[in-house]
Motif scaffolding. Structure first.
Motif, PDB file in Angstrom:
ATOM      1  N   MET A 240       0.782  -1.247  -0.076  1.00 35.80           N
ATOM      2  CA  MET A 240      -0.086  -0.092   0.077  1.00 35.80           C
ATOM      3  C   MET A 240       0.733   1.165  -0.130  1.00 35.80           C
ATOM      4  SD  MET A 240      -2.913  -1.378  -0.164  1.00 35.80           S
ATOM      5  CE  MET A 240      -4.124   0.080   0.454  1.00 35.80           C
ATOM      6  N   GLY A 241       2.202   1.063  -0.202  1.00 35.99           N
ATOM      7  CA  GLY A 241       3.043   2.581   0.000  1.00 35.99           C
ATOM      8  C   GLY A 241       3.605   2.458  -1.563  1.00 35.99           C
ATOM      9  N   ALA A 242       5.026   2.509  -1.290  1.00 36.52           N
ATOM     10  CA  ALA A 242       5.777   2.774  -2.547  1.00 36.52           C
ATOM     11  C   ALA A 242       5.696   1.561  -3.292  1.00 36.52           C
ATOM     12  CB  ALA A 242       7.440   3.138  -2.154  1.00 36.52           C
ATOM     13  N   GLN A 243       5.479   1.790  -4.687  1.00 41.31           N
ATOM     14  CA  GLN A 243       5.115   0.496  -5.625  1.00 41.31           C
ATOM     15  C   GLN A 243       6.412   0.265  -6.306  1.00 41.31           C
ATOM     16  OE1 GLN A 243       1.876  -1.090  -5.739  1.00 41.31           O
ATOM     17  NE2 GLN A 243       1.867   0.389  -4.030  1.00 41.31           N
ATOM     18  N   PRO A 244       6.746  -1.345  -6.705  1.00 43.51           N
ATOM     19  CA  PRO A 244       7.836  -1.521  -7.414  1.00 43.51           C
ATOM     20  C   PRO A 244       7.860  -1.001  -8.816  1.00 43.51           C
ATOM     21  CG  PRO A 244       6.683  -3.224  -6.323  1.00 43.51           C
ATOM     22  CD  PRO A 244       5.640  -2.314  -6.230  1.00 43.51           C
ATOM     23  N   PRO A 245       9.118  -0.690  -9.124  1.00 46.64           N
ATOM     24  CA  PRO A 245      10.419  -1.127  -8.760  1.00 46.64           C
ATOM     25  C   PRO A 245      11.120   0.212  -7.716  1.00 46.64           C
ATOM     26  CG  PRO A 245      10.816  -0.212 -10.831  1.00 46.64           C
ATOM     27  CD  PRO A 245       9.234   0.069 -10.371  1.00 46.64           C
ATOM     28  N   THR A 246      10.296   0.761  -7.172  1.00 45.39           N
ATOM     29  CA  THR A 246      10.808   1.664  -6.251  1.00 45.39           C
ATOM     30  C   THR A 246      11.841   0.914  -5.211  1.00 45.39           C
ATOM     31  OG1 THR A 246       8.804   3.136  -6.434  1.00 45.39           O
ATOM     32  CG2 THR A 246      10.447   3.600  -4.688  1.00 45.39           C
ATOM     33  N   PRO A 247      12.935   1.438  -4.897  1.00 42.36           N
ATOM     34  CA  PRO A 247      13.832   0.967  -4.035  1.00 42.36           C
ATOM     35  C   PRO A 247      13.682   1.426  -2.459  1.00 42.36           C
ATOM     36  CG  PRO A 247      14.990   2.665  -5.139  1.00 42.36           C
ATOM     37  CD  PRO A 247      13.827   2.567  -5.567  1.00 42.36           C
ATOM     38  N   GLU A 248      12.301   1.210  -2.042  1.00 43.68           N
ATOM     39  CA  GLU A 248      11.911   1.585  -0.488  1.00 43.68           C
ATOM     40  C   GLU A 248      12.027   0.295   0.069  1.00 43.68           C
ATOM     41  OE1 GLU A 248       9.981   1.998   2.746  1.00 43.68           O
ATOM     42  OE2 GLU A 248       8.920   0.862   1.066  1.00 43.68           O
ATOM     43  N   TRP A 249      12.604   0.339   1.336  1.00 49.21           N
ATOM     44  CA  TRP A 249      13.162  -0.679   2.193  1.00 49.21           C
ATOM     45  C   TRP A 249      11.754  -1.648   2.511  1.00 49.21           C
ATOM     46  CZ3 TRP A 249      16.287   2.685   5.931  1.00 49.21           C
ATOM     47  CH2 TRP A 249      17.376   3.077   5.426  1.00 49.21           C
ATOM     48  N   GLY A 250      10.715  -1.164   2.671  1.00 46.70           N
ATOM     49  CA  GLY A 250       9.453  -2.079   2.965  1.00 46.70           C
ATOM     50  C   GLY A 250       9.023  -2.958   1.857  1.00 46.70           C
ATOM     51  N   THR A 251       9.042  -2.173   0.619  1.00 48.70           N
ATOM     52  CA  THR A 251       8.896  -2.617  -0.702  1.00 48.70           C
ATOM     53  C   THR A 251       9.718  -3.778  -0.998  1.00 48.70           C
ATOM     54  OG1 THR A 251       7.720  -0.416  -1.455  1.00 48.70           O
ATOM     55  CG2 THR A 251       8.192  -2.207  -3.359  1.00 48.70           C
ATOM     56  N   MET A 252      10.820  -3.455  -0.691  1.00 47.91           N
ATOM     57  CA  MET A 252      11.931  -4.654  -0.949  1.00 47.91           C
ATOM     58  C   MET A 252      11.946  -5.836  -0.260  1.00 47.91           C
ATOM     59  SD  MET A 252      15.509  -2.025  -0.911  1.00 47.91           S
ATOM     60  CE  MET A 252      16.636  -3.674  -1.090  1.00 47.91           C
ATOM     61  N   LEU A 253      11.163  -5.771   1.026  1.00 49.67           N
ATOM     62  CA  LEU A 253      11.081  -6.695   1.912  1.00 49.67           C
ATOM     63  C   LEU A 253       9.648  -7.683   1.519  1.00 49.67           C
ATOM     64  CD1 LEU A 253      11.188  -5.438   5.753  1.00 49.67           C
ATOM     65  CD2 LEU A 253      12.733  -7.060   4.631  1.00 49.67           C
ATOM     66  N   ALA A 254       8.874  -6.867   0.699  1.00 51.42           N
ATOM     67  CA  ALA A 254       7.687  -7.406   0.265  1.00 51.42           C
ATOM     68  C   ALA A 254       8.044  -8.214  -1.089  1.00 51.42           C
ATOM     69  CB  ALA A 254       6.571  -6.338  -0.289  1.00 51.42           C
ATOM     70  N   GLU A 255       9.031  -8.001  -2.010  1.00 49.57           N
ATOM     71  CA  GLU A 255       9.227  -8.566  -2.967  1.00 49.57           C
ATOM     72  C   GLU A 255      10.463  -9.679  -2.673  1.00 49.57           C
ATOM     73  OE1 GLU A 255       9.925  -4.901  -6.335  1.00 49.57           O
ATOM     74  OE2 GLU A 255      11.490  -5.434  -5.306  1.00 49.57           O
ATOM     75  N   ALA A 256      10.798  -9.802  -1.458  1.00 46.74           N
ATOM     76  CA  ALA A 256      11.607 -10.780  -1.227  1.00 46.74           C
ATOM     77  C   ALA A 256      11.124 -11.931  -0.362  1.00 46.74           C
ATOM     78  CB  ALA A 256      12.828 -10.128  -0.287  1.00 46.74           C
ATOM     79  N   ARG A 257       9.836 -11.842  -0.112  1.00 44.27           N
ATOM     80  CA  ARG A 257       9.133 -12.791   1.160  1.00 44.27           C
ATOM     81  C   ARG A 257       9.304 -14.233   0.389  1.00 44.27           C
ATOM     82  NH1 ARG A 257       3.298 -10.019   1.855  1.00 44.27           N
ATOM     83  NH2 ARG A 257       3.764  -9.338  -0.343  1.00 44.27           N
TER      84      ARG A 257
END
Length: 299
Positions: A240-257
């Motif tokens: 619900m925050g920054a959307q891929p491929p934005t290098p935001e830390w929370g988004t990076m965690l979501a992509e790596a689950r």
């Protein structure tokens, strides 16, 4: 002769900045947090120069490559790569820019609005004050992350909307804090003297009273900075925050689950970045509280 005597008997007090630093540095954790925060700001400013690669640049021949100290790692990608071959170090460095940006914007919006509403509440008639505070109580009755999620769902998933939602959620803290400070200050002699000399309400609020209410607000701003980074990361993790491929830390965690078990670095490093940054800011906030609160200063 009288001037010399007065100069000798006058207390040799350090400047305000020196006094602040004297009490601040007594808290060693706060000093460590300050230096980590300075490093964080440095990385955020100079990320394009420090990053070895672009944050969205993909290397298809190096998918999920481990860090350089593990077998199969390479110094070309010191912290490894993610599932599409993007350099983890470069994305972490650029992610600091987004986190710093989020903290600055959220604290600015929340503090500005909260201070104005708190001043109005403190000087307003009783019924207006009651209405304002009940609205703030209603906002505080909801879990902060849940309320932020609802607001982002209404506004639409994006980093900008996430910042607006977090600022709205944090604003009641500034309102309550400012109002409490105003109520303790507005009946003091210096405010009465300003009224007698003909100072208008805006001057009383912003020139006379507000400067004497800033200490707790500054501490709250430091703590809100870390809360904003944490909430933005949580919203990014939930999509619900920054959307891929934005290098935001929370988004990076979501992509790596889905790669937690076979590529530990894609989850560990963004998580550590969030942990270290938030912890350093919280430690710094404790030091600010110790240095700015007269009740905590040692005689």
């Amino acid at each position: 002769m009288a001037e010399a005597t007065a100069a000798q008997t006058a207390p040799d007090r350090p400047g305000r900045l020196r006094e602040f630093w004297y009490y601040f540095r007594e808290n060693r954790g706060a000093v460590i947090g300050l230096w980590v925060f300075v490093a964080f700001v440095f990385v955020a400013i100079f990320a394009p120069l420090l990053a070895p690669h672009g944050p969205t640049q993909q290397f298809r021949t190096a998918l999920l490559q481990p860090p350089f100290w593990q077998e199969g790692g390479s110094l070309a990608f010191p912290l490894g790569t993610d599932a599409v071959g993007r350099d983890m170090l470069s994305r972490l460095l650029h992610g600091a820019r987004y986190s710093f940006y989020v903290g600055i914007i959220v604290v600015t919006i929340a503090a500005s609005g909260g201070i104005i509403v708190g001043l109005l509440s403190g000087f307003a008639p009783k019924w207006v004050d009651t209405i304002i505070m009940r609205v703030m109580d209603i906002i505080l009755a909801f879990p902060s992350l849940l309320l932020a999620l609802v607001l982002v769902a209404i506004l639409g998933p994006s980093l900008t909307n996430a910042m607006i939602a977090i600022a709205i959620v944090l604003q009641p803290h500034y309102v309550r804090l400012t109002r409490a400070s105003v109520l303790s200050e507005k009946n003091k002699d210096y405010v009465t003297a300003a009224r007698v000399t003909g100072a208008g309400l805006p001057r009383l609020m912003f020139i006379t009273v507000l400067p004497n209410c800033l200490s707790p607000i500054i501490v709250q701003a430091a703590l809100s900075f870390s809360t904003a980074i944490l909430d933005a990361a949580a919203l990014g993790f939930l999509g619900m925050g920054a959307q891929p491929p934005t290098p935001e830390w929370g988004t990076m965690l979501a992509e790596a689950r889905e790669f937690i078990l076979r590529a530990w670095w894609v989850v560990t490093f963004p998580g550590l970045a969030i942990l270290i940054t938030v912890l350093s800011i919280n430690l710094m906030g404790d030091g600010l509280r110790d240095a700015l609160d007269p009740k905590l200063k040692r005689s």
